[in-house]
Design an enzyme around this catalytic site. Sequence first.
Site, PDB file in Angstrom:
ATOM      1  N   SER A 265       0.844  -1.187   0.000  1.00 33.70           N
ATOM      2  CA  SER A 265       0.000   0.000   0.000  1.00 33.70           C
ATOM      3  C   SER A 265       0.885   1.246   0.000  1.00 33.70           C
ATOM      4  O   SER A 265       2.061   1.180   0.376  1.00 33.70           O
ATOM      5  CB  SER A 265      -0.892  -0.086   1.239  1.00 33.70           C
ATOM      6  OG  SER A 265      -0.935   1.123   1.904  1.00 33.70           O
ATOM      7  N   SER A 266       0.295   2.385  -0.406  1.00 36.69           N
ATOM      8  CA  SER A 266       1.102   3.602  -0.522  1.00 36.69           C
ATOM      9  C   SER A 266       1.574   4.104   0.851  1.00 36.69           C
ATOM     10  O   SER A 266       2.442   4.972   0.912  1.00 36.69           O
ATOM     11  CB  SER A 266       0.309   4.694  -1.234  1.00 36.69           C
ATOM     12  OG  SER A 266      -0.873   4.955  -0.526  1.00 36.69           O
ATOM     13  N   CYS A 267       1.027   3.552   1.950  1.00 30.48           N
ATOM     14  CA  CYS A 267       1.459   4.010   3.288  1.00 30.48           C
ATOM     15  C   CYS A 267       2.881   3.565   3.618  1.00 30.48           C
ATOM     16  O   CYS A 267       3.431   3.968   4.633  1.00 30.48           O
ATOM     17  CB  CYS A 267       0.485   3.561   4.357  1.00 30.48           C
ATOM     18  SG  CYS A 267       0.531   1.801   4.681  1.00 30.48           S
TER      19      CYS A 267
ATOM     20  N   TYR B 190       1.365  -1.328  10.208  1.00 33.95           N
ATOM     21  CA  TYR B 190       0.996  -1.951   8.944  1.00 33.95           C
ATOM     22  C   TYR B 190       2.081  -1.694   7.889  1.00 33.95           C
ATOM     23  O   TYR B 190       2.494  -2.592   7.155  1.00 33.95           O
ATOM     24  CB  TYR B 190      -0.336  -1.326   8.505  1.00 33.95           C
ATOM     25  CG  TYR B 190      -0.960  -1.920   7.283  1.00 33.95           C
ATOM     26  CD1 TYR B 190      -1.511  -3.195   7.326  1.00 33.95           C
ATOM     27  CD2 TYR B 190      -1.036  -1.208   6.089  1.00 33.95           C
ATOM     28  CE1 TYR B 190      -2.112  -3.736   6.205  1.00 33.95           C
ATOM     29  CE2 TYR B 190      -1.631  -1.749   4.973  1.00 33.95           C
ATOM     30  CZ  TYR B 190      -2.173  -3.008   5.041  1.00 33.95           C
ATOM     31  OH  TYR B 190      -2.765  -3.555   3.939  1.00 33.95           O
TER      32      TYR B 190
ATOM     33  N   LYS C 211       4.494  -4.254   5.646  1.00 33.43           N
ATOM     34  CA  LYS C 211       4.486  -4.227   4.175  1.00 33.43           C
ATOM     35  C   LYS C 211       5.879  -3.932   3.614  1.00 33.43           C
ATOM     36  O   LYS C 211       6.273  -4.497   2.599  1.00 33.43           O
ATOM     37  CB  LYS C 211       3.471  -3.192   3.668  1.00 33.43           C
ATOM     38  CG  LYS C 211       2.019  -3.575   3.929  1.00 33.43           C
ATOM     39  CD  LYS C 211       1.602  -4.737   3.066  1.00 33.43           C
ATOM     40  CE  LYS C 211       0.159  -5.119   3.236  1.00 33.43           C
ATOM     41  NZ  LYS C 211      -0.217  -6.322   2.495  1.00 33.43           N
TER      42      LYS C 211
ATOM     43  N   HIS D 156     -12.719   3.397   4.558  1.00 33.53           N
ATOM     44  CA  HIS D 156     -11.980   4.485   3.928  1.00 33.53           C
ATOM     45  C   HIS D 156     -12.969   5.573   3.498  1.00 33.53           C
ATOM     46  O   HIS D 156     -14.174   5.356   3.515  1.00 33.53           O
ATOM     47  CB  HIS D 156     -11.201   3.960   2.707  1.00 33.53           C
ATOM     48  CG  HIS D 156     -10.123   2.996   3.076  1.00 33.53           C
ATOM     49  ND1 HIS D 156      -9.958   1.782   2.442  1.00 33.53           N
ATOM     50  CD2 HIS D 156      -9.158   3.051   4.024  1.00 33.53           C
ATOM     51  CE1 HIS D 156      -8.927   1.150   2.986  1.00 33.53           C
ATOM     52  NE2 HIS D 156      -8.430   1.893   3.938  1.00 33.53           N
TER      53      HIS D 156
HETATM   54  N1  LIG Z   1      -8.491  -1.573  -0.067  1.00 34.74           N
HETATM   55  C1  LIG Z   1      -7.598  -0.688  -0.470  1.00 34.74           C
HETATM   56  O1  LIG Z   1      -7.916   0.513  -0.651  1.00 34.74           O
HETATM   57  C2  LIG Z   1      -6.187  -1.097  -0.734  1.00 34.74           C
HETATM   58  C3  LIG Z   1      -5.325  -0.139  -1.226  1.00 34.74           C
HETATM   59  C4  LIG Z   1      -4.013  -0.483  -1.470  1.00 34.74           C
HETATM   60  C5  LIG Z   1      -3.595  -1.780  -1.206  1.00 34.74           C
HETATM   61  N2  LIG Z   1      -4.437  -2.730  -0.740  1.00 34.74           N
HETATM   62  C6  LIG Z   1      -3.887  -4.062  -0.449  1.00 34.74           C
HETATM   63  O2  LIG Z   1      -4.612  -5.116  -0.991  1.00 34.74           O
HETATM   64  C7  LIG Z   1      -4.576  -6.264  -0.122  1.00 34.74           C
HETATM   65  C8  LIG Z   1      -5.996  -6.763   0.121  1.00 34.74           C
HETATM   66  O3  LIG Z   1      -6.796  -5.716   0.628  1.00 34.74           O
HETATM   67  P1  LIG Z   1      -8.391  -5.772   0.610  1.00 34.74           P
HETATM   68  O4  LIG Z   1      -8.858  -4.359   0.653  1.00 34.74           O
HETATM   69  O5  LIG Z   1      -8.875  -6.697  -0.437  1.00 34.74           O
HETATM   70  O6  LIG Z   1      -8.679  -6.418   2.054  1.00 34.74           O
HETATM   71  P2  LIG Z   1      -9.954  -7.277   2.536  1.00 34.74           P
HETATM   72  O7  LIG Z   1     -11.140  -6.995   1.705  1.00 34.74           O
HETATM   73  O8  LIG Z   1     -10.045  -7.050   4.016  1.00 34.74           O
HETATM   74  O9  LIG Z   1      -9.493  -8.792   2.283  1.00 34.74           O
HETATM   75  C9  LIG Z   1      -8.469  -9.372   3.020  1.00 34.74           C
HETATM   76  C10 LIG Z   1      -8.452 -10.848   2.748  1.00 34.74           C
HETATM   77  O10 LIG Z   1      -7.376 -11.417   3.520  1.00 34.74           O
HETATM   78  C11 LIG Z   1      -7.805 -12.662   4.032  1.00 34.74           C
HETATM   79  N3  LIG Z   1      -7.078 -12.966   5.276  1.00 34.74           N
HETATM   80  C12 LIG Z   1      -6.881 -12.156   6.353  1.00 34.74           C
HETATM   81  N4  LIG Z   1      -6.235 -12.840   7.327  1.00 34.74           N
HETATM   82  C13 LIG Z   1      -6.021 -14.097   6.862  1.00 34.74           C
HETATM   83  C14 LIG Z   1      -5.418 -15.261   7.394  1.00 34.74           C
HETATM   84  N5  LIG Z   1      -4.884 -15.271   8.635  1.00 34.74           N
HETATM   85  N6  LIG Z   1      -5.383 -16.395   6.644  1.00 34.74           N
HETATM   86  C15 LIG Z   1      -5.928 -16.401   5.397  1.00 34.74           C
HETATM   87  N7  LIG Z   1      -6.509 -15.329   4.820  1.00 34.74           N
HETATM   88  C16 LIG Z   1      -6.565 -14.183   5.559  1.00 34.74           C
HETATM   89  C17 LIG Z   1      -9.278 -12.488   4.301  1.00 34.74           C
HETATM   90  O11 LIG Z   1      -9.879 -13.758   4.286  1.00 34.74           O
HETATM   91  P3  LIG Z   1     -11.204 -14.122   5.167  1.00 34.74           P
HETATM   92  O12 LIG Z   1     -12.247 -13.140   4.736  1.00 34.74           O
HETATM   93  O13 LIG Z   1     -11.505 -15.527   4.821  1.00 34.74           O
HETATM   94  O14 LIG Z   1     -10.811 -13.920   6.610  1.00 34.74           O
HETATM   95  C18 LIG Z   1      -9.722 -11.592   3.147  1.00 34.74           C
HETATM   96  O15 LIG Z   1     -10.137 -12.396   2.069  1.00 34.74           O
HETATM   97  C19 LIG Z   1      -3.855  -5.799   1.145  1.00 34.74           C
HETATM   98  O16 LIG Z   1      -2.533  -6.249   1.125  1.00 34.74           O
HETATM   99  C20 LIG Z   1      -3.875  -4.288   1.062  1.00 34.74           C
HETATM  100  O17 LIG Z   1      -2.712  -3.714   1.619  1.00 34.74           O
HETATM  101  C21 LIG Z   1      -5.738  -2.416  -0.492  1.00 34.74           C
END
Ligand SMILES: NC(=O)c1ccc[n+]([C@@H]2O[C@H](COP(=O)([O-])OP(=O)(O)OC[C@H]3O[C@@H](n4cnc5c(N)ncnc54)[C@H](OP(=O)(O)O)[C@@H]3O)[C@@H](O)[C@H]2O)c1
Length: 311
Positions: free
Chosen positions: A109-111, A138, A142, A181
Site C-alpha cells: 500500500s502507498s502508506c 501496517y 508491508k 476508507h
Molecule cells: N483496499 C484498499 O484501498 C487497498 C489499497 C491499497 C492496497 N491494498 C492491499 O490489498 C490487499 C488486500 O486488501 P483488501 O482491501 O482486499 O482487504 P480485505 O477486503 O479485508 O481482504 C483481506 C483478505 O485477507 C484474508 N485474510 C486475512 N487474514 C487471513 C489469514 N490469517 N489467513 C488467510 N486469509 C486471511 C481475508 O480472508 P477471510 O475473509 O476468509 O478472513 C480476506 O479475504 C492488502 O494487502 C492491502 O494492503 C488495499
Amino acid sequence: MISKSSKIYVAGHKGMVGSACWRLLEKKGFKNLIGKSSNELDLKDQQVTKQFFKEEKPEVVIDAAAKVGGIWANNHYPYEFLMDNMLIQNNLISSSLKSDVKKFIFLGSSCIYPKMAPQPLKEECLLSGLLEPTNQWYAIAKISGVKLIEAIRTQFKKDYVALMPTNLYGPGDNYDLETSHVLPALLRKFHEAKQNNHAPVTIWGSGTPLREFMHVDDLAEAVVFSMENNLEESLYNVGSGEEITIKELALLIQEIIGHKGEIIWDKSKPNGTPRKLLDSAKFKNLGWESIVSLQNGIKMTYSNFIENSLS
Ligand SMILES: NC(=O)c1ccc[n+]([C@@H]2O[C@H](COP(=O)([O-])OP(=O)(O)OC[C@H]3O[C@@H](n4cnc5c(N)ncnc54)[C@H](OP(=O)(O)O)[C@@H]3O)[C@@H](O)[C@H]2O)c1
C-alpha cells in the site's frame, strides 16, 4: 510461461482485491484457480501453509491476504497489524520459494512511503524518511514484504514482484463507518441521508486534501498484467493518476446518489495529509493503464452497494 491451465492461488480471494483478481482471471479463461478462506487455511500458521503448498503446488501466487483497517484499528491493535501481516506474508513467500512458485505478486500500500516524501511519490523514496505514525505498524510489515521480494529477486533471480496500489474502491468494499476508507464512507452517508428525507451530511475536515482513487478492477488488470509479463524490477506503484479534492469527491458522490440536502464541513476534525499521489509512470511505461473513470467507477460501485443492501 503462464497458461490458461496454470494453477493460480489467490490468497484472500474473498476480499475486495482478491475477489476482483478472481473475477478477472475467470473472465480471461484461467481455469485452475484455488482460494481458501482464513477458516479453511489460516496463513498465520506456518505448518498448515507449508502443507497446503506441498499438496497444491501452485505455479502462481497472488497475495491479497492481509489484516487491513483504518487509523482506529491500527491504533488499537498495533501488535496484530505488525505481527499478523508479517506472519501471513512470510509464510506465503517462504512456502512459495521452497515449492518453486514461478510468479509471486505481493500487494502492499502507498502508506509504505515516508510521510514527508515529495509528491507524486516515486518508488525510490522508500525508506528515505519517517513514516506516518498512525499506520506505521501496517507499513513496517508491508515494507518487510517489499524487501523480501527484492531479496528473492536479487538472490534467486525469480520474477517475484511487489505492487503498491493507491486508494482502491469497488465491489466488496468495507462500509462500516468506524473502519471504512473515505470513498465508501461517503457513499454510505449520502445514501442513508437521501433515504432519510435528504438530511444533511457531515464530513470531517475542510474538503481541501487531494487524493487519488482507482477502481479495484483496474488493479486486478495490473495484477494479471504482472502475471503474464516478465518484469525487470521488484517494486512498482499502481495508481490511476486521477487526483481529486475531498470536496469534489463528495459533490460527485452526492450527484450520483441524488442527495439534495446540505453538506456540513466539520472543520474541527483533522484534514489528514494535504496530498497523496503515487507516481505510477514506471508501471504505466510497461503498457498497463487505468481505464475506469472515477465517475463510472462510483456509479458501478453504488449499484453494487444497492444490490447488496437489498439482498
Ligand atoms: N483496499 C484498499 O484501498 C487497498 C489499497 C491499497 C492496497 N491494498 C492491499 O490489498 C490487499 C488486500 O486488501 P483488501 O482491501 O482486499 O482487504 P480485505 O477486503 O479485508 O481482504 C483481506 C483478505 O485477507 C484474508 N485474510 C486475512 N487474514 C487471513 C489469514 N490469517 N489467513 C488467510 N486469509 C486471511 C481475508 O480472508 P477471510 O475473509 O476468509 O478472513 C480476506 O479475504 C492488502 O494487502 C492491502 O494492503 C488495499
